[in-house]
Motif scaffolding. Structure first.
Motif, PDB file in Angstrom:
ATOM      1  N   ALA A 118      14.340  -7.608   1.721  1.00 49.70           N
ATOM      2  CA  ALA A 118      13.748  -8.775   2.385  1.00 49.70           C
ATOM      3  C   ALA A 118      12.308  -8.531   2.797  1.00 49.70           C
ATOM      4  N   ALA A 119      11.856  -7.266   2.705  1.00 47.65           N
ATOM      5  CA  ALA A 119      10.459  -6.977   3.064  1.00 47.65           C
ATOM      6  C   ALA A 119       9.531  -7.746   2.119  1.00 47.65           C
ATOM      7  N   MET A 120       9.890  -7.752   0.826  1.00 42.19           N
ATOM      8  CA  MET A 120       9.050  -8.451  -0.162  1.00 42.19           C
ATOM      9  C   MET A 120       9.074  -9.969   0.073  1.00 42.19           C
ATOM     10  N   VAL A 121      10.193 -10.464   0.585  1.00 49.63           N
ATOM     11  CA  VAL A 121      10.319 -11.909   0.869  1.00 49.63           C
ATOM     12  C   VAL A 121       9.413 -12.267   2.050  1.00 49.63           C
ATOM     13  N   ALA A 122       9.429 -11.404   3.082  1.00 48.51           N
ATOM     14  CA  ALA A 122       8.547 -11.622   4.234  1.00 48.51           C
ATOM     15  C   ALA A 122       7.086 -11.564   3.783  1.00 48.51           C
ATOM     16  N   MET A 123       6.773 -10.673   2.825  1.00 55.50           N
ATOM     17  CA  MET A 123       5.389 -10.549   2.341  1.00 55.50           C
ATOM     18  C   MET A 123       4.942 -11.832   1.634  1.00 55.50           C
ATOM     19  N   VAL A 124       5.836 -12.435   0.850  1.00 56.27           N
ATOM     20  CA  VAL A 124       5.484 -13.727   0.226  1.00 56.27           C
ATOM     21  C   VAL A 124       5.254 -14.749   1.338  1.00 56.27           C
ATOM     22  N   GLY A 125       6.097 -14.705   2.387  1.00 56.67           N
ATOM     23  CA  GLY A 125       5.922 -15.599   3.535  1.00 56.67           C
ATOM     24  C   GLY A 125       4.526 -15.448   4.125  1.00 56.67           C
ATOM     25  N   HIS A 126       4.067 -14.207   4.249  1.00 56.00           N
ATOM     26  CA  HIS A 126       2.731 -13.903   4.783  1.00 56.00           C
ATOM     27  C   HIS A 126       1.651 -14.638   3.956  1.00 56.00           C
ATOM     28  N   PHE A 127       1.784 -14.591   2.624  1.00 55.41           N
ATOM     29  CA  PHE A 127       0.820 -15.281   1.748  1.00 55.41           C
ATOM     30  C   PHE A 127       0.990 -16.801   1.828  1.00 55.41           C
ATOM     31  N   LEU A 128       2.246 -17.263   1.931  1.00 57.12           N
ATOM     32  CA  LEU A 128       2.486 -18.721   2.005  1.00 57.12           C
ATOM     33  C   LEU A 128       1.907 -19.307   3.291  1.00 57.12           C
ATOM     34  N   ILE A 129       1.979 -18.549   4.368  1.00 58.49           N
ATOM     35  CA  ILE A 129       1.430 -19.018   5.655  1.00 58.49           C
ATOM     36  C   ILE A 129      -0.082 -19.208   5.523  1.00 58.49           C
ATOM     37  N   ARG A 130      -0.730 -18.217   4.873  1.00 56.70           N
ATOM     38  CA  ARG A 130      -2.183 -18.327   4.669  1.00 56.70           C
ATOM     39  C   ARG A 130      -2.538 -19.575   3.865  1.00 56.70           C
ATOM     40  N   GLU A 131      -1.643 -19.929   2.941  1.00 54.86           N
ATOM     41  CA  GLU A 131      -1.897 -21.090   2.078  1.00 54.86           C
ATOM     42  C   GLU A 131      -1.357 -22.381   2.703  1.00 54.86           C
ATOM     43  N   LYS A 132      -0.803 -22.261   3.897  1.00 50.59           N
ATOM     44  CA  LYS A 132      -0.230 -23.411   4.613  1.00 50.59           C
ATOM     45  C   LYS A 132       0.810 -24.135   3.765  1.00 50.59           C
ATOM     46  N   ARG A 133       1.731 -23.356   3.171  1.00 46.96           N
ATOM     47  CA  ARG A 133       2.726 -23.970   2.293  1.00 46.96           C
ATOM     48  C   ARG A 133       4.130 -23.842   2.870  1.00 46.96           C
ATOM     49  N   ALA A 134       4.332 -24.425   4.065  1.00 54.39           N
ATOM     50  CA  ALA A 134       5.669 -24.375   4.683  1.00 54.39           C
ATOM     51  C   ALA A 134       6.617 -25.319   3.942  1.00 54.39           C
ATOM     52  N   SER A 135       7.902 -25.006   3.987  1.00 55.85           N
ATOM     53  CA  SER A 135       8.915 -25.909   3.429  1.00 55.85           C
ATOM     54  C   SER A 135       9.373 -26.826   4.553  1.00 55.85           C
TER      55      SER A 135
END
Ligand code: KG4
Ligand code: ZN
Length: 333
Positions: A300-317
């Motif tokens: 899940a570390a890699m999943v959290a890392m994608v979350g980190h990038f998605l937050i920067r891109e403001k791409r919440a679900s």
């Protein structure tokens, strides 16, 4: 920014906490229930995820020294993977986020593997080439920037990890067989048996030929021979798979002129593959990035890392986020 990552796409229930891009905890509960069946049984996987998700999340928060009330976001794998298994993570993730009043970010599992290299220091600079080799995928990807990646090619049939698992099953090794073949191969002679290599153009791979070749080889030589020469068979099979992967990577490096190569997914834990790619990269003057083995296989570390990038891109679900077993590995490019 404190992110809780969740992963439940196959047979690992995992949770991780990432604080400002730094990993604070990564907990993985691998389901041993499937070993007796020689492969993942979807219904058993879903039930095990339901049983384990709360204790795994609690442990990840405890190990990170973080209260759930401090979380800023939840990132959860929503596909591809097993439908029932994904539903557990997605339902839990949405409910947890909604109860805490924080956003949820749906993560593509394949992007998870892709971004696993950012858990390490140094991480590759954009652009880079990525070989993603797992139980379900074998892909060559041109990564131009965050969420800007295009598939150059990949397998036409079996994934590399699938070939390891199927051949391992024929050899009587437990599931998943990749790590067992890797361990046995280290004690064997990779030149003992000449198994065929399928070389295709245009960055394509095929692993069904070697799987069939192994089946005929084992039928011809019999069980006793196979057990007596197990290490040599594993070493020769692994050498063939590694050769095929290395050839595809060289082809892609030659055609694209990338100066950085990332290798991710469960099979990137393979010692023979890591060595062979290190040699190629040294020869081609390309920098190689491979995550530590614990971040190669599902986590899940890699999943959290994608979350980190998605937050920067403001791409919440939003809360209509659904498990999507078949989503492709695409991006807006
Ligand atoms: O990435 P992963 O954990 O799950 C998927 O998304 O598929 O990859 C699992 C695959 C399995 O096929 C497993 O046999 C293979 O990765 N694998 C390995 C090694 N460790 C895991 N294959 C070869 N050598 C290894 N050391
Ligand atoms: Zn995976």
């Amino acid at each position: 920014m404190i992110i809780l990552g969740l992963e439940s796409s196959c047979d690992d229930t995992a949770a991780a906490v990432l604080v400002d891009g730094q990993l604070k905890s990564s907990v993985i509960s691998s389901q041993l229930e499937h070993v007796a069946w020689g492969g993942v049984v979807p219904e058993i996987a879903s039930r095990a995820h339901l049983r384990m998700i709360v204790p795994v999340v609690e442990q990840a928060l405890r190990e990170a020294g973080v209260s759930r009330f401090h979380l800023d976001a939840v990132a959860v794998t929503y596909g591809p993977g097993l439908a029932g298994a994904l539903h557990v993570g997605v339902s839990f993730g949405k409910t947890f986020a909604a109860a805490l009043g924080i956003p949820v970010y749906g993560v593509n599992h394949l992007e998870g593997h892709l971004y696993s290299v950012f858990l390490e220091n140094p991480a590759p600079p954009f652009p880079f080439l990525c070989l993603l080799v797992s139980g379900g995928h074998t892909e060559l990807i041109a990564v131009k920037g965050p969420f800007r990646h295009t598939r150059l090619g990949g397998t036409r049939d079996d994934a590399a990890g699938e070939a390891f698992d199927k051949v391992g099953k024929m050899l009587g090794l437990p599931y998943p067989a990749g790590p067992h073949i890797d361990r046995l191969a280290a004690q064997g002679n990779p030149k003992a048996f000449a198994f065929p290599r399928t070389h295709l153009d245009a960055f394509q791979f095929s692993f069904s030929g070697i799987k069939t070749a192994l089946r005929y080889f084992l039928e011809e030589h019999g069980e006793a021979f196979a057990q007596a020469h197990l290490a040599d068979i594993c070493a020769s099979f692994q050498a063939a798979v590694v050769d095929m992967l290395v050839r595809g990577v060289r082809q892609a490096l030659t055609h694209t002129e990338f100066a950085h190569l990332a290798v991710t997914g469960g099979v990137s834990a393979n010692v023979g593959l890591r060595k062979a790619l290190a040699a190629v990269c040294a020869m081609e003057d390309v920098a190689l990035y491979v995550p530590s083995p614990r971040y190669c296989t599902d986590n899940a570390a890699m999943v959290a890392m994608v979350g980190h990038f998605l937050i920067r891109e403001k791409r919440a679900s939003d809360l209509t986020l659904c498990a999507s077993p078949q989503i492709p590995f695409t991006s807006p490019a």
